[in-house]
Scaffold this active site. Sequence first.
Site, PDB file in Angstrom:
ATOM      1  CB  VAL A  64      48.562  53.246  96.761  1.00 59.58           C
ATOM      2  CG1 VAL A  64      48.256  54.569  97.451  1.00 59.58           C
ATOM      3  CG2 VAL A  64      47.659  52.149  97.282  1.00 59.58           C
ATOM      4  CG  ASP A  65      51.327  57.831  92.404  1.00 65.76           C
ATOM      5  OD1 ASP A  65      52.466  57.417  92.671  1.00 65.76           O
ATOM      6  OD2 ASP A  65      51.114  58.921  91.856  1.00 65.76           O
ATOM      7  CB  THR A  66      51.170  59.768  97.615  1.00 65.18           C
ATOM      8  OG1 THR A  66      50.593  58.635  98.262  1.00 65.18           O
ATOM      9  CG2 THR A  66      50.892  61.026  98.424  1.00 65.18           C
TER      10      THR A  66
END
Length: 186
Positions: A64-66
């Site tokens: 996951v990356d934001t």
Amino acid sequence: MTLVLASRSPQRRAILQQLGVPFVERAVDVREEDAGAPEAVAGENALRKALAAGAAEGEIVLGVDTVVATELEIWGKPRNAAAAAETLPRLSGRTHRVVGGVALVRATGDVVAGTATTQVTFRPLEDALVEWYVGCGEWSGRAGGYAIQGRGAALIERIDGDYLNVVGLPVATLIELWPGLLDLAR
């Protein structure tokens, strides 16, 4: 099937725990992209994390990356308090996008991936509020320099979209990509 979380994020751990989904953590270090279309950047970084963790037989690895983005800029994690104090006023009184990239990788090499976008509008921030928030230190390690689930809530006027995406894990997108995920919680 075992879910492997390729992240050190306490927010992502907490969200999975709240859902009752068992997982193991396998933190990775990857070189993250920080330039380009926000959806492409978040998606690529999520995939890099999932691939770096490596899926063994019977595992699905979640990367996951934001990314926080305005029209022209991607706002990463401020490297220090001075950078956080520069970032927050630029988001003041404006709407920005929080883009969450999600990638699921199986040992077979199968990959499913997607992104979620949430619109976040900051209140107009007075200097005293920025100083207070930077002083609390919560900005550290956070895309855009704020944490909506903590004291950073004081900076927010409204959001449109998945709240948990802003926290760090777009659950609706994750479940779309892996409809059987919640079966692990039984």
